[in-house]
Design a protein around this motif. Structure first.
Motif, PDB file in Angstrom:
ATOM      1  N   HIS A  66      -4.763  -5.370   6.459  1.00 59.68           N
ATOM      2  CA  HIS A  66      -5.635  -6.444   6.772  1.00 59.68           C
ATOM      3  C   HIS A  66      -5.073  -6.700   8.642  1.00 59.68           C
ATOM      4  CE1 HIS A  66      -2.107  -8.154   4.782  1.00 59.68           C
ATOM      5  NE2 HIS A  66      -2.342  -8.939   5.119  1.00 59.68           N
ATOM      6  N   LEU A  67      -4.253  -6.826   8.369  1.00 59.20           N
ATOM      7  CA  LEU A  67      -3.182  -7.769   9.939  1.00 59.20           C
ATOM      8  C   LEU A  67      -4.186  -6.898  11.392  1.00 59.20           C
ATOM      9  CD1 LEU A  67       0.535  -8.669   8.982  1.00 59.20           C
ATOM     10  CD2 LEU A  67      -1.911  -9.792   8.715  1.00 59.20           C
TER      11      LEU A  67
ATOM     12  N   ALA B  30      -5.566  -3.628   0.939  1.00 57.59           N
ATOM     13  CA  ALA B  30      -5.937  -2.403  -0.054  1.00 57.59           C
ATOM     14  C   ALA B  30      -8.053  -2.758   0.013  1.00 57.59           C
ATOM     15  CB  ALA B  30      -5.660  -2.690  -1.654  1.00 57.59           C
ATOM     16  N   VAL B  31      -7.869  -3.788  -0.506  1.00 61.49           N
ATOM     17  CA  VAL B  31      -9.624  -4.263   0.098  1.00 61.49           C
ATOM     18  C   VAL B  31     -10.089  -3.737   1.337  1.00 61.49           C
ATOM     19  CG1 VAL B  31     -11.175  -5.690   0.447  1.00 61.49           C
ATOM     20  CG2 VAL B  31     -10.159  -6.219  -1.660  1.00 61.49           C
ATOM     21  N   PHE B  32      -9.544  -4.752   2.582  1.00 67.15           N
ATOM     22  CA  PHE B  32      -9.579  -4.146   3.840  1.00 67.15           C
ATOM     23  C   PHE B  32      -9.944  -2.913   4.243  1.00 67.15           C
ATOM     24  CE2 PHE B  32      -8.336  -3.570   9.120  1.00 67.15           C
ATOM     25  CZ  PHE B  32      -9.103  -3.874   8.532  1.00 67.15           C
ATOM     26  N   ARG B  33      -8.390  -2.001   4.023  1.00 65.85           N
ATOM     27  CA  ARG B  33      -8.828  -0.551   4.264  1.00 65.85           C
ATOM     28  C   ARG B  33     -10.346   0.014   3.354  1.00 65.85           C
ATOM     29  NH1 ARG B  33      -3.056  -0.616   1.962  1.00 65.85           N
ATOM     30  NH2 ARG B  33      -4.016   0.497   0.167  1.00 65.85           N
TER      31      ARG B  33
ATOM     32  N   ALA C  34       2.272  -9.214  -3.746  1.00 66.90           N
ATOM     33  CA  ALA C  34       1.222  -8.915  -4.348  1.00 66.90           C
ATOM     34  C   ALA C  34      -0.129  -9.640  -3.759  1.00 66.90           C
ATOM     35  CB  ALA C  34       1.439  -9.304  -5.254  1.00 66.90           C
ATOM     36  N   ARG C  35      -0.215 -10.142  -3.243  1.00 67.94           N
ATOM     37  CA  ARG C  35      -1.458 -10.618  -2.573  1.00 67.94           C
ATOM     38  C   ARG C  35      -1.460  -9.815  -1.199  1.00 67.94           C
ATOM     39  NH1 ARG C  35      -0.879 -16.134   0.431  1.00 67.94           N
ATOM     40  NH2 ARG C  35      -1.320 -13.872   2.740  1.00 67.94           N
ATOM     41  N   TRP C  36      -0.693  -9.983  -0.596  1.00 65.91           N
ATOM     42  CA  TRP C  36      -0.342  -8.940   0.605  1.00 65.91           C
ATOM     43  C   TRP C  36      -1.201  -7.315   0.348  1.00 65.91           C
ATOM     44  CZ3 TRP C  36       4.897 -10.242   1.952  1.00 65.91           C
ATOM     45  CH2 TRP C  36       5.286 -11.715   2.903  1.00 65.91           C
ATOM     46  N   SER C  37      -0.753  -7.011  -0.720  1.00 64.87           N
ATOM     47  CA  SER C  37      -1.082  -5.585  -0.896  1.00 64.87           C
ATOM     48  C   SER C  37      -2.788  -5.878  -1.482  1.00 64.87           C
ATOM     49  CB  SER C  37      -0.486  -5.210  -2.490  1.00 64.87           C
ATOM     50  OG  SER C  37       1.238  -4.823  -1.852  1.00 64.87           O
TER      51      SER C  37
ATOM     52  N   TRP D  36      13.948  -4.145   7.864  1.00 67.24           N
ATOM     53  CA  TRP D  36      14.543  -2.238   7.739  1.00 67.24           C
ATOM     54  C   TRP D  36      15.111  -1.635   6.191  1.00 67.24           C
ATOM     55  CZ3 TRP D  36      17.942  -5.598  10.874  1.00 67.24           C
ATOM     56  CH2 TRP D  36      17.773  -5.985  11.845  1.00 67.24           C
ATOM     57  N   LEU D  37      14.882  -2.933   5.206  1.00 64.06           N
ATOM     58  CA  LEU D  37      14.863  -2.180   4.033  1.00 64.06           C
ATOM     59  C   LEU D  37      13.662  -2.514   3.293  1.00 64.06           C
ATOM     60  CD1 LEU D  37      18.084  -4.710   3.672  1.00 64.06           C
ATOM     61  CD2 LEU D  37      18.110  -2.206   3.696  1.00 64.06           C
ATOM     62  N   ASP D  38      12.827  -2.652   3.504  1.00 62.85           N
ATOM     63  CA  ASP D  38      11.411  -2.845   2.284  1.00 62.85           C
ATOM     64  C   ASP D  38      10.365  -2.536   3.407  1.00 62.85           C
ATOM     65  OD1 ASP D  38      10.503  -3.469  -0.183  1.00 62.85           O
ATOM     66  OD2 ASP D  38      10.994  -5.312   0.174  1.00 62.85           O
ATOM     67  N   PHE D  39       9.299  -2.820   2.493  1.00 65.70           N
ATOM     68  CA  PHE D  39       7.651  -2.221   2.472  1.00 65.70           C
ATOM     69  C   PHE D  39       7.446  -0.802   3.424  1.00 65.70           C
ATOM     70  CE2 PHE D  39       8.834  -7.286   2.541  1.00 65.70           C
ATOM     71  CZ  PHE D  39       8.175  -7.484   1.682  1.00 65.70           C
ATOM     72  N   ASP D  40       6.100  -0.891   2.926  1.00 64.54           N
ATOM     73  CA  ASP D  40       5.771   0.431   4.179  1.00 64.54           C
ATOM     74  C   ASP D  40       4.095  -0.333   5.008  1.00 64.54           C
ATOM     75  OD1 ASP D  40       3.145   0.870   2.478  1.00 64.54           O
ATOM     76  OD2 ASP D  40       4.830   1.098   0.860  1.00 64.54           O
ATOM     77  N   PRO D  41       3.472   0.688   5.766  1.00 61.61           N
ATOM     78  CA  PRO D  41       2.974  -0.303   6.310  1.00 61.61           C
ATOM     79  C   PRO D  41       0.814  -0.165   5.522  1.00 61.61           C
ATOM     80  CG  PRO D  41       3.371   1.817   7.213  1.00 61.61           C
ATOM     81  CD  PRO D  41       4.035   1.987   5.928  1.00 61.61           C
ATOM     82  N   SER D  42       1.472   0.150   3.658  1.00 66.73           N
ATOM     83  CA  SER D  42       0.257  -0.211   3.172  1.00 66.73           C
ATOM     84  C   SER D  42       0.396  -1.625   2.835  1.00 66.73           C
ATOM     85  CB  SER D  42       0.279   0.728   1.891  1.00 66.73           C
ATOM     86  OG  SER D  42       1.164   0.461   0.333  1.00 66.73           O
ATOM     87  N   SER D  43       1.094  -2.364   3.226  1.00 68.22           N
ATOM     88  CA  SER D  43       0.665  -4.310   2.641  1.00 68.22           C
ATOM     89  C   SER D  43       0.797  -4.988   4.013  1.00 68.22           C
ATOM     90  CB  SER D  43       2.323  -4.392   1.860  1.00 68.22           C
ATOM     91  OG  SER D  43       2.897  -3.835   1.093  1.00 68.22           O
ATOM     92  N   TRP D  44      -0.011  -4.389   5.214  1.00 69.21           N
ATOM     93  CA  TRP D  44      -0.416  -5.146   6.265  1.00 69.21           C
ATOM     94  C   TRP D  44      -1.565  -4.727   6.659  1.00 69.21           C
ATOM     95  CZ3 TRP D  44       2.913  -8.447   5.249  1.00 69.21           C
ATOM     96  CH2 TRP D  44       4.024  -7.827   5.481  1.00 69.21           C
TER      97      TRP D  44
END
Length: 262
Positions: free
Chosen positions: A85-86, A30-33, A23-26, A75-83
């Motif tokens: 800010h990196l 979002a703020v960064f984008r 949740a923190r990563w997301s 290979w089972l979870d997540f998508d680019p929207s969580s990252w």
């Protein structure tokens, strides 16, 4: 019967507060984008399925090159929207940053995911000039390493300067002894063909392996195994665990960013 290695690869079980991190990563992403405005080009399609999309972030001035970050999640979870800010550290160094999505298992086998990442990079390579550095974390570390293997022949191969797998899964054979394999569906043949540590690296591509000093022993072994197989440097980041080892991507002056892009 082979030992069950599920616990050896269970990172979250050994990191306090791990359940709060997605949740923190997301939120941070979002703020960064939002702050990038039209320098964030989101959801560029490189295929016909919903997950075959890539996000591209552009620096304010002239572009020095293209850095690709491939996300993890077994290979089972997540998508680019969580990252998103990196991308901060590379953008501050005038590099464009691409973050590919890919079809997740069990809908896709790992070999197909490897092909999808190659195709995603091909799309953004047409839009961004200069050298290409591909890095990724965990399962993304595996996928970034695969881009440098001699069995891959992408159109952008002559621009690939470096791969930097962070906490990579480089030998997939142990994963056949985990509960995850119910979805990954790895067999001995695919595990061998998709394991960078069992494959040759192209001689014209630099490689750097990075791993946290506080990671599970299995990940320290995976990182060291790849560095030995490829005869390339590896760095153990002091005090870093599997989930915060990538935090230094946000700092343009961090040792990780210096080693990636200098």
């Amino acid at each position: 019967m082979a030992d069950d290695l599920s616990q050896a690869y269970a990172n979250a079980d050994f990191i306090p507060g791990a359940g709060d991190l997605p949740a923190r990563w997301s939120r941070e992403a979002a703020v960064f984008r939002e702050g990038l405005g039209d320098r964030a080009r989101l959801g560029l399609a490189y295929g016909n399925t919903p997950r075959q999309k890539v996000d591209l972030f552009l620096p304010e001035g002239p572009v020095a090159g293209l850095m690709v970050f491939v996300h993890g999640g077994y290979w089972l979870d997540f998508d680019p929207s969580s990252w998103s800010h990196l991308a901060q550290g590379a953008l501050a160094r005038d590099w464009a940053v691409a973050m590919p999505g890919y079809t997740l298992a069990p809908q896709a086998r790992i070999a197909q995911i490897t092909d999808e990442v190659e195709a995603a990079i091909a799309l953004v390579a047409e839009a961004v000039a200069g050298p290409i550095v591909v890095m990724g974390h965990s399962a993304g570390g595996h996928l970034s390493a695969r881009m440098a293997c001699t069995d891959r022949h992408p159109d952008w191969a002559d621009r690939l300067a470096r791969v930097a797998p962070i906490s990579p899964l480089s030998d997939l054979r142990p994963l056949m002894q985990t509960s995850m394999n119910a979805d990954l569906k790895l067999d001995a043949g695919e595990a061998a063909k998709e394991s960078p540590a069992l494959l040759a690296k192209r001689g014209d591509v630099d490689a750097l392996v990075w791993v946290g000093g506080q990671e599970r022993p299995a990940f320290l072994w995976q990182a060291r195994t790849l560095s030995e197989a490829w005869d390339c440097p590896w760095h153990v980041a002091p005090g870093r665990h599997h989930f915060d080892v990538i935090d230094d991507l946000c700092d343009p002056d961090s040792l990780l960013m210096q080693r990636l892009l200098d």
